[in-house]
Design an enzyme around this catalytic site. Structure first.
Site: not given
Ligand code: SF4
Length: 236
Positions: A123-124, A206, A209, A233
């Site tokens: 995702c990152c 985010c 997280c 990240c």
């Protein structure tokens, strides 16, 4: 304001060679030893002209405040992952008005990986790293961020200037400044602060997280990816 959408899994072409040597970087760090943020940014603008930008997470506008006083046209890059808190997006809008920002918003494609289906690293990787990498490699020789040594133990040795893994020059004008110095500057200069900072979030990423932390916790990033071993990240 410029908005760029990045397709899922877009390959990133690293530069063929580093444009600057480790010796050059060491000399720059020596020359700037003890310099404050304004002098570091002024040096960076003299050295890289419009081939340098600031990346901002909008936890506050400290670095933006310093940078736009040196160069009002400084490009400010915000990576809009699609998962930011509403308070962060409102801070971006307030900053656009306050500083008349030359703002570039990088956005992943709507079909990009998400943490629930693909995990936090992917995702990152697709929502943060790939969009920034493509932008930097195409447009910059150097970039600045607000990393500070007292953010966390992982950041305790953050240099003011370094070469990143892309071969670009990374400048951290606030690296050596303490939280007290920055708080003093922020109050004296009416710097914008993300309201979540007053609600137990010393570090803001985010929403899936980021959790609030105990005020006594000395690790300001303890609420980022809490419960996992991930601490960064991957953009730095
Ligand atoms: S911080 Fe979380 S939500 Fe944001 S890009 Fe990384 S894994 Fe995805």
């Amino acid at each position: 304001m410029h908005i760029t959408n990045t397709p899922f899994e877009t390959p990133v072409a690293p530069p063929d060679q580093r444009r600057h040597s480790a010796n050059e970087v060491a000399a720059w760090n020596n020359a700037l030893s003890g310099a404050g943020p304004t002098d570091v940014i002024r040096w960076a603008v003299d050295e890289f002209g419009n081939r340098i930008c600031v990346t901002a997470s909008f936890a506050d506008t400290l670095l933006i405040d310093f940078a736009t006083k040196v160069d009002p046209d400084m490009e400010v890059v915000f990576i809009d992952t699609g998962f930011h808190f509403p308070e962060t997006l409102r801070t971006v809008k307030r900053a656009m008005v306050r500083y008349a920002l030359n703002l570039t918003v990088l956005r992943p494609a709507a079909t990009s990986a998400d943490l629930w289906a693909h995990g936090i690293d992917t995702c990152c990787g697709t929502r943060k790293i790939a969009p920034l990498e493509r932008h930097l490699i195409a447009n910059a020789d150097a970039w600045m961020s607000g990393l500070r040594r007292d953010d966390s133990t992982e950041r305790a040795t953050t240099p003011v200037i370094s070469l990143d893994r892309r071969g670009l020059v990374k400048v951290n004008p606030l690296a050596a400044w303490s939280a007290e110095e920055l708080n003093e500057y922020a109050a004296a200069n009416d710097v914008l602060v993300n309201p979540l900072s007053f609600e137990g979030y010393p570090s803001i990423g985010c929403w899936p997280c980021t959790t609030p932390t105990d005020p006594s916790d000395t690790d300001k990033r303890a609420g980022r990816w809490a419960g996992s071993t991930k601490t960064e990240c991957g953009i730095h």
